[in-house]
Design an enzyme around this catalytic site. Sequence first.
Site, PDB file in Angstrom:
ATOM      1  CB  CYS A 147      41.145  48.699  45.381  1.00 28.44           C
ATOM      2  SG  CYS A 147      40.145  47.874  46.621  1.00 28.44           S
ATOM      3  CD  GLU A 200      39.763  47.308  52.102  1.00 26.50           C
ATOM      4  OE1 GLU A 200      39.827  46.081  52.311  1.00 26.50           O
ATOM      5  OE2 GLU A 200      39.717  47.795  50.969  1.00 26.50           O
ATOM      6  CG  HIS A 240      37.249  51.941  46.321  1.00 28.19           C
ATOM      7  ND1 HIS A 240      36.043  51.344  46.048  1.00 28.19           N
ATOM      8  CD2 HIS A 240      38.091  50.920  46.674  1.00 28.19           C
ATOM      9  CE1 HIS A 240      36.130  50.041  46.225  1.00 28.19           C
ATOM     10  NE2 HIS A 240      37.363  49.754  46.606  1.00 28.19           N
ATOM     11  CG  ASN A 325      36.419  49.348  42.771  1.00 28.58           C
ATOM     12  OD1 ASN A 325      35.749  50.232  42.226  1.00 28.58           O
ATOM     13  ND2 ASN A 325      35.956  48.119  42.944  1.00 28.58           N
TER      14      ASN A 325
HETATM   15  N1  LIG Z   1      37.208  43.689  43.653  1.00 27.32           N
HETATM   16  C1  LIG Z   1      38.128  44.653  43.772  1.00 27.32           C
HETATM   17  O1  LIG Z   1      37.845  45.862  43.545  1.00 27.32           O
HETATM   18  C2  LIG Z   1      39.536  44.323  44.176  1.00 27.32           C
HETATM   19  C3  LIG Z   1      40.475  45.348  44.139  1.00 27.32           C
HETATM   20  C4  LIG Z   1      41.792  45.076  44.511  1.00 27.32           C
HETATM   21  C5  LIG Z   1      42.146  43.811  44.896  1.00 27.32           C
HETATM   22  N2  LIG Z   1      41.210  42.816  44.943  1.00 27.32           N
HETATM   23  C6  LIG Z   1      41.664  41.479  45.326  1.00 27.32           C
HETATM   24  O2  LIG Z   1      41.617  40.661  44.152  1.00 27.32           O
HETATM   25  C7  LIG Z   1      41.294  39.309  44.534  1.00 27.32           C
HETATM   26  C8  LIG Z   1      40.042  38.872  43.781  1.00 27.32           C
HETATM   27  O3  LIG Z   1      38.948  39.691  44.151  1.00 27.32           O
HETATM   28  P1  LIG Z   1      37.554  39.664  43.371  1.00 27.32           P
HETATM   29  O4  LIG Z   1      36.853  40.873  43.840  1.00 27.32           O
HETATM   30  O5  LIG Z   1      37.773  39.467  41.930  1.00 27.32           O
HETATM   31  O6  LIG Z   1      36.858  38.341  43.996  1.00 27.32           O
HETATM   32  P2  LIG Z   1      35.711  37.408  43.386  1.00 27.32           P
HETATM   33  O7  LIG Z   1      34.825  38.174  42.470  1.00 27.32           O
HETATM   34  O8  LIG Z   1      35.108  36.722  44.540  1.00 27.32           O
HETATM   35  O9  LIG Z   1      36.521  36.318  42.508  1.00 27.32           O
HETATM   36  C9  LIG Z   1      37.315  35.336  43.125  1.00 27.32           C
HETATM   37  C10 LIG Z   1      38.000  34.458  42.077  1.00 27.32           C
HETATM   38  O10 LIG Z   1      38.819  33.507  42.773  1.00 27.32           O
HETATM   39  C11 LIG Z   1      38.407  32.182  42.431  1.00 27.32           C
HETATM   40  N3  LIG Z   1      38.472  31.317  43.623  1.00 27.32           N
HETATM   41  C12 LIG Z   1      37.751  31.443  44.771  1.00 27.32           C
HETATM   42  N4  LIG Z   1      38.077  30.444  45.622  1.00 27.32           N
HETATM   43  C13 LIG Z   1      38.996  29.686  45.007  1.00 27.32           C
HETATM   44  C14 LIG Z   1      39.716  28.506  45.350  1.00 27.32           C
HETATM   45  N5  LIG Z   1      39.546  27.908  46.535  1.00 27.32           N
HETATM   46  N6  LIG Z   1      40.599  27.992  44.461  1.00 27.32           N
HETATM   47  C15 LIG Z   1      40.786  28.590  43.263  1.00 27.32           C
HETATM   48  N7  LIG Z   1      40.138  29.705  42.855  1.00 27.32           N
HETATM   49  C16 LIG Z   1      39.258  30.238  43.727  1.00 27.32           C
HETATM   50  C17 LIG Z   1      36.972  32.298  41.936  1.00 27.32           C
HETATM   51  O11 LIG Z   1      36.727  31.205  41.054  1.00 27.32           O
HETATM   52  P3  LIG Z   1      35.252  30.499  40.908  1.00 27.32           P
HETATM   53  O12 LIG Z   1      34.432  31.426  40.040  1.00 27.32           O
HETATM   54  O13 LIG Z   1      35.582  29.225  40.238  1.00 27.32           O
HETATM   55  O14 LIG Z   1      34.692  30.369  42.280  1.00 27.32           O
HETATM   56  C18 LIG Z   1      37.037  33.647  41.219  1.00 27.32           C
HETATM   57  O15 LIG Z   1      37.620  33.476  39.936  1.00 27.32           O
HETATM   58  C19 LIG Z   1      41.133  39.309  46.064  1.00 27.32           C
HETATM   59  O16 LIG Z   1      42.371  38.976  46.657  1.00 27.32           O
HETATM   60  C20 LIG Z   1      40.796  40.774  46.351  1.00 27.32           C
HETATM   61  O17 LIG Z   1      41.131  41.152  47.663  1.00 27.32           O
HETATM   62  C21 LIG Z   1      39.902  43.039  44.582  1.00 27.32           C
END
Ligand SMILES: NC(=O)c1ccc[n+]([C@@H]2O[C@H](COP(=O)([O-])OP(=O)(O)OC[C@H]3O[C@@H](n4cnc5c(N)ncnc54)[C@H](OP(=O)(O)O)[C@@H]3O)[C@@H](O)[C@H]2O)c1
Length: 348
Positions: A147, A200, A240, A325
């Site tokens: 992001c 990061e 961000h 982000n």
């Molecule tokens: N947040 C941001 O601003 C942002 C920005 C850019 C990129 N990202 C990237 O986007 C991705 C997701 O980030 P997020 O912030 O959305 O994270 P998050 O809120 O923690 O969500 C994670 C998701 O992945 C699933 N998950 C976790 N462990 C798993 C497993 N072992 N098998 C299958 N599914 C699983 C979770 O499902 P359950 O609910 O079933 O646990 C949930 O749907 C990451 O790679 C992160 O680096 C995030």
Amino acid sequence: MKIPVGILGATGTVGQRFVERLAEHPWFEITALAASERSATRPYAEASRWRLSSPLPERLASMKVAHVADELPCRAVFSALDAATAREVEPLFARRGAFVFSNASAHRMDDDVPLLIPEINPDSLDVLERQRAVRAWKGSLVTNANCSTIILAMALAPLDRAFGVERAFVSTLQAVSGAGYPGVPSLDILGNVIPDIPEEAGKIEREVAKILGGARDATARRAPLVLSAMTYRVPVEEGHTESVSLGLGRKARADEVETAWQDFRGRDDVAALPSAPARPVLYVRERHRPQPRRDVHAGDGMCATVGGLQPCPVLDWKFTVLGHNTIRGAAGASILNAELAVSKGLLS
Ligand SMILES: NC(=O)c1ccc[n+]([C@@H]2O[C@H](COP(=O)([O-])OP(=O)(O)OC[C@H]3O[C@@H](n4cnc5c(N)ncnc54)[C@H](OP(=O)(O)O)[C@@H]3O)[C@@H](O)[C@H]2O)c1
């Protein structure tokens, strides 16, 4: 007929943004929602504990969540999985023939994987031909950057095109939603700032060079800029902010730098995509801007807002850039990537 799409990691912070932005999309229709074993088989409303201020789209509330390893009824998947899960799961979908649009870092730096920002390096999709040949996949994998990288790259690209960016320092002030849900414990972040977000800085330094480098002969290149990043988590919900100082290849006046940002546009085919903002980079002259609370939703969350341009006594110029982000830095960026793939006839 809309293109059937699935969301991997649909219950998470980025997954919910995908649901919000795809629910009424003119080209895509959500036909599958998938997450971990914790969520599989449960109705989406119950598994996701919807946290966005917009209402959960009614049609999807009762959709049963699948497990990410299941075969899903869709031609493309948007992945919001953590890197370790993405490393295993995303290639499965590409092998089976799906187009994968990933937010995870697992495959971003591979030379045969586009790290795409449509307004900056649309030709990076050309590496997909080599990807399919080398990996013997029927489908494809396209990534978007971290992001903070996306927001920074959008501010740097117009200056790189016009004057060349040779070196830069960036310090990020990153919102808590960037750490996912439940993310950083409230007692750690309320009234506080936490330096050095794990892994990061290195991602930002490597990914910006790949994005600005573009692609030649179906291979991703690296731009020669030298970049040093410091990262901080701050008690902001969304958006961000990044403080940047940079040195240019050719000297430029302040008005030339501002014009480069204001005139920056994607190619005509990119500017015509449904999620493309009219102006990818907005320059605000008002002092003390940009601010997350006032500027994070610019261009429906798809703009990078730049302000505070000043001469830098160490390098040439310094300024502040802000972006959303989970929209421009994640779900919105991936959807724009998918729209470009559709408009180029790669996905139908
Ligand atoms: N947040 C941001 O601003 C942002 C920005 C850019 C990129 N990202 C990237 O986007 C991705 C997701 O980030 P997020 O912030 O959305 O994270 P998050 O809120 O923690 O969500 C994670 C998701 O992945 C699933 N998950 C976790 N462990 C798993 C497993 N072992 N098998 C299958 N599914 C699983 C979770 O499902 P359950 O609910 O079933 O646990 C949930 O749907 C990451 O790679 C992160 O680096 C995030």
